[in-house]
Motif scaffolding. Structure first.
Motif, PDB file in Angstrom:
ATOM      1  N   VAL A 132      43.885  53.853  47.997  1.00 56.81           N
ATOM      2  CA  VAL A 132      43.097  54.512  49.037  1.00 56.81           C
ATOM      3  C   VAL A 132      42.586  55.878  48.575  1.00 56.81           C
ATOM      4  N   TYR A 147      48.581  51.983  48.901  1.00 59.16           N
ATOM      5  CA  TYR A 147      49.481  51.315  49.837  1.00 59.16           C
ATOM      6  C   TYR A 147      49.580  49.857  49.434  1.00 59.16           C
ATOM      7  N   GLU A 188      45.606  68.062  60.816  1.00 62.64           N
ATOM      8  CA  GLU A 188      44.875  68.118  62.086  1.00 62.64           C
ATOM      9  C   GLU A 188      45.705  68.745  63.197  1.00 62.64           C
ATOM     10  N   GLY A 202      39.845  57.865  57.859  1.00 61.55           N
ATOM     11  CA  GLY A 202      40.230  56.842  56.892  1.00 61.55           C
ATOM     12  C   GLY A 202      39.868  57.185  55.457  1.00 61.55           C
ATOM     13  N   GLY A 239      41.507  59.153  53.565  1.00 65.74           N
ATOM     14  CA  GLY A 239      42.722  59.348  52.773  1.00 65.74           C
ATOM     15  C   GLY A 239      43.334  60.732  52.876  1.00 65.74           C
ATOM     16  N   LYS A 240      42.940  61.498  53.875  1.00 70.48           N
ATOM     17  CA  LYS A 240      43.441  62.865  53.997  1.00 70.48           C
ATOM     18  C   LYS A 240      44.943  62.900  54.285  1.00 70.48           C
ATOM     19  N   GLN A 283      50.386  64.934  61.630  1.00 72.10           N
ATOM     20  CA  GLN A 283      49.174  64.656  62.417  1.00 72.10           C
ATOM     21  C   GLN A 283      49.516  64.324  63.863  1.00 72.10           C
ATOM     22  N   THR A 291      47.032  60.572  53.856  1.00 80.18           N
ATOM     23  CA  THR A 291      47.734  59.965  52.731  1.00 80.18           C
ATOM     24  C   THR A 291      48.006  61.002  51.647  1.00 80.18           C
ATOM     25  N   HIS A 350      38.889  68.309  61.089  1.00 81.63           N
ATOM     26  CA  HIS A 350      37.601  67.675  61.354  1.00 81.63           C
ATOM     27  C   HIS A 350      36.604  68.704  61.851  1.00 81.63           C
ATOM     28  N   GLU A 394      35.781  61.969  56.364  1.00 81.88           N
ATOM     29  CA  GLU A 394      35.694  61.071  57.513  1.00 81.88           C
ATOM     30  C   GLU A 394      37.048  60.440  57.831  1.00 81.88           C
TER      31      GLU A 394
HETATM   32  N1  LIG Z   1      51.060  52.927  56.122  1.00 83.69           N
HETATM   33  C1  LIG Z   1      49.905  52.418  55.645  1.00 83.69           C
HETATM   34  N2  LIG Z   1      49.872  51.178  55.082  1.00 83.69           N
HETATM   35  C2  LIG Z   1      48.723  50.668  54.581  1.00 83.69           C
HETATM   36  N3  LIG Z   1      47.555  51.311  54.602  1.00 83.69           N
HETATM   37  C3  LIG Z   1      47.495  52.536  55.146  1.00 83.69           C
HETATM   38  C4  LIG Z   1      48.673  53.159  55.690  1.00 83.69           C
HETATM   39  N4  LIG Z   1      48.341  54.381  56.161  1.00 83.69           N
HETATM   40  C5  LIG Z   1      47.020  54.512  55.917  1.00 83.69           C
HETATM   41  N5  LIG Z   1      46.516  53.431  55.317  1.00 83.69           N
HETATM   42  C6  LIG Z   1      45.108  53.250  54.889  1.00 83.69           C
HETATM   43  O1  LIG Z   1      44.766  54.299  54.007  1.00 83.69           O
HETATM   44  C7  LIG Z   1      43.454  54.761  54.270  1.00 83.69           C
HETATM   45  C8  LIG Z   1      43.481  56.266  54.455  1.00 83.69           C
HETATM   46  O2  LIG Z   1      44.244  56.588  55.633  1.00 83.69           O
HETATM   47  P1  LIG Z   1      44.571  58.055  56.066  1.00 83.69           P
HETATM   48  O3  LIG Z   1      45.526  58.006  57.203  1.00 83.69           O
HETATM   49  O4  LIG Z   1      44.980  58.837  54.874  1.00 83.69           O
HETATM   50  O5  LIG Z   1      43.155  58.562  56.579  1.00 83.69           O
HETATM   51  P2  LIG Z   1      42.763  59.970  57.167  1.00 83.69           P
HETATM   52  O6  LIG Z   1      41.757  60.539  56.243  1.00 83.69           O
HETATM   53  O7  LIG Z   1      43.947  60.789  57.452  1.00 83.69           O
HETATM   54  O8  LIG Z   1      42.029  59.555  58.513  1.00 83.69           O
HETATM   55  P3  LIG Z   1      42.001  60.303  59.937  1.00 83.69           P
HETATM   56  O9  LIG Z   1      40.879  61.300  59.861  1.00 83.69           O
HETATM   57  O10 LIG Z   1      41.666  59.224  60.894  1.00 83.69           O
HETATM   58  O11 LIG Z   1      43.334  60.908  60.174  1.00 83.69           O
HETATM   59  C9  LIG Z   1      42.953  53.989  55.473  1.00 83.69           C
HETATM   60  O12 LIG Z   1      42.049  53.031  55.016  1.00 83.69           O
HETATM   61  C10 LIG Z   1      44.177  53.341  56.060  1.00 83.69           C
HETATM   62  O13 LIG Z   1      43.843  52.083  56.556  1.00 83.69           O
END
Ligand SMILES: Nc1ncnc2c1ncn2[C@@H]1O[C@H](COP(=O)(O)OP(=O)(O)OP(=O)(O)O)[C@@H](O)[C@H]1O
Ligand SMILES: [Mg+2]
Lengths: 248, 277
Positions: free
Chosen positions: A18, A13, A159, A39, A41-42, A76, A44, A192, A37
């Protein structure tokens, strides 16, 4: 040949990486659970798989005649607004749009597919109801039906059971398993709920910015990462069970 | 009753007003549903102010009003959409910025050329006399194109209005259709602007959608109801304007307001019934 093939991809990003150095494959009929966990990156990764975000490095290759617009997706949190006037049928049918291309109107075949998917998920009687008046669980079913309308090959779920009670959650997992087994649709689910993940999935991807583990569920149970994560995850389902007991 | 209606329609200017007005009401009602649901209603308001500026400049240059206003407002529409989607500036602030600037430029141009006269008053509040016969041809053509495009892309417009992420994920080019909606809105606003008045034209977009949503539960019924409602309100409003010599725009808005009240009451009664059952 793999349906989806990720070779050493990184996702960033605005310059901030990430997810990095990630490689895995999805085959037809697979049931892949992505765990990790908050954040890690799932979401993403899922966004990259559906083409909303292109990887900063490496390539996601779609094979077996799978095209980008043939992937079903359940987000999500849906940013669908609360007061949107739309019937369940309209929402489900909109899943067929990707197969339309530039042709403007739905055919009888599209309408039939929408009805069949509503039947599969037990929401055929809600067809005329307003989407905004449904319960959370019903809404998820409707959105799953829409996602099923959009694909015959690959379903991505981020999720999907958030906010559902334990009974509906169990039903929902069952539905997804049926879809996976009966229709041979590959399922990729972010979850999760590690207990049900290792129960239902054929493969596990444990993500922590990069893959801590990728392989079959069997191997995951035996691996050190897996054993530790499964153990730490078992506290949560206990708490959920008590909540479920009070409800019924 | 019939006699007075026949008499009203014996004036060519009234026929022109009805023709263009009905078409513009249809277009704006259809587009309005998407704009309101996507929280873009302010764009309609912003565009009408830009339209005012464009009209003023066109008058100063002695150019054909539609020929100047349409391209200017279309460009502004695309711009506003970009700005409100980017997170750098808050969308509503950016729209207010652009619309007040355009208004200011318009007023400056007017006061340096013709001065504030009845023409300006008509720009702001609308007039049933606004349509010349050349305007009618162009307006009919453009609004038919707007309607056709809307119907052609109806399903895609539904998809991006309901859930843009999903639509994008499954290969619908959301940006393209957002731009389409903005451009169609721009054209519709310019066409209706001189009859409805630049201060009031955005109500044509917002009212029918909001009113229909009080009662209707499906997207399709909201669309159909808005379209019918919009045309009916326009016809009543313009007749009021003719009989009582009130400004056209204001009359139509008042009728729309009354309808909103009626629908709200019906909606509340329906809710009550549901609870009682
Ligand atoms: N639009 C965005 N712009 C900048 N950074 C982002 C953006 N979306 C997510 N991130 C960052 O990317 C990282 C991964 O985020 P992501 O949403 O993929 O996590 P996740 O594994 O889905 O978490 P969760 O279990 O809470 O859903 C995080 O550190 C978040 O801060
Ligand atoms: Mg996530």
């Amino acid at each position: 040949m793999a349906l989806v093939q990720c070779d050493n991809i990184s996702i960033a990003y605005e310059g901030q990486t990430v997810v990095y150095d990630l490689s895995f494959e999805i085959h037809q009929g697979d049931y892949l659970c992505i765990v990790g966990e908050n954040g890690s990156g799932k979401s993403t990764l899922v966004k990259s798989l559906i083409g909303l975000k292109s990887p900063s490095k490496g390539k996601i290759i779609l094979n077996d005649g799978l095209r980008q617009n043939e992937i079903g997706y359940l987000p999500q949190q849906n940013d669908v607004q609360k007061d949107f006037p739309a019937s369940v049928y309209e929402v489900v049918l909109s899943g067929r749009l990707n197969s339309r291309g530039f042709r403007p109107f739905y055919t009888a075949g599209d309408k039939k597919a929408a009805k069949e998917n509503m039947q599969l998920l037990g929401i055929e009687r809600l067809g005329k109801n307003c989407f905004r008046d449904l319960s959370g669980g019903q809404k998820q079913r409707v959105l799953l039906a829409r996602a099923l309308c959009a694909t015959k090959k690959l379903l991505l779920l981020d999720e999907p059971v958030t906010g559902l009670d334990p009974i509906v959650t169990a039903e929902f997992y069952q539905l997804i398993k049926e879809v996976n087994e009966k229709s041979k649709i590959a399922v990729v689910m972010v979850s999760h709920d590690i207990e049900s993940a290792v129960r239902d999935a054929s493969h596990i991807l444990h993500l922590q910015e990069t893959a801590l583990f990728f392989g079959t569920t069997e191997d995951y149970r035996k691996s050190p990462v897996g054993r530790q994560f499964i153990k730490s995850g078992q506290i949560q389902p206990e708490a959920e069970k008590t909540a479920g007991g009070e409800r019924s | 009753m019939i006699h007075t209606i026949v008499e009203m329609l014996s004036y060519p200017f009234m026929v022109r007003a009805f023709t263009v007005g009905i078409l513009v009401s249809l277009c704006s009602a259809l587009l309005g549903v998407s704009l309101v649901l996507k929280r873009y209603s302010m764009i309609g308001d912003g565009l009408s102010h830009v339209g005012f500026g464009a009209l003023a400049v066109a008058a100063a240059l002695n150019a054909a009003p539609l020929a100047v206003a349409i391209p200017v407002v279309v460009v502004a529409a695309v711009l506003l959409l970009r700005v409100s989607d980017s997170s750098k500036m808050k969308g509503d602030a950016a729209i207010a910025l652009i619309s007040t600037s355009a208004l200011a430029v318009g007023v400056m141009v007017i006061s340096m050329t013709t001065g504030m006269n009845t023409d300006v008053y008509n720009y702001m509040f609308g007039s049933i006399l606004a349509m010349s016969s050349e305007d009618v041809e162009m307006s009919v053509m453009l609004s038919v194109i707007v309607l056709a495009l809307y119907i052609f892309f109806y399903n895609k417009i539904f998809a991006i209005t309901f859930d843009e992420t999903f639509a994008q994920a499954t290969g619908v080019r959301a940006n393209l259709y957002n731009t389409l909606i903005a451009v169609l809105t721009a054209v519709t606003i310019v066409l209706g602007m001189r009859m409805m008045g630049t201060l009031l034209i955005s109500s044509l977009i917002i009212f029918p959608a909001l009113t229909s949503m009080r009662i209707c539960k499906t997207f399709r019924s909201v669309i159909l109801n808005s379209a019918i409602l919009s045309v009916v309100c326009f016809c009543i409003g313009i007749s009021v304007s003719y009989f009582f010599a009130t400004p056209a725009g204001a009359s139509v808005v008042v009728v729309n307001l009354a309808m909103l009240a009626v629908y709200t009451i019906i909606g509340l009664i329906k809710e009550k019934r549901k609870i009682c059952r």
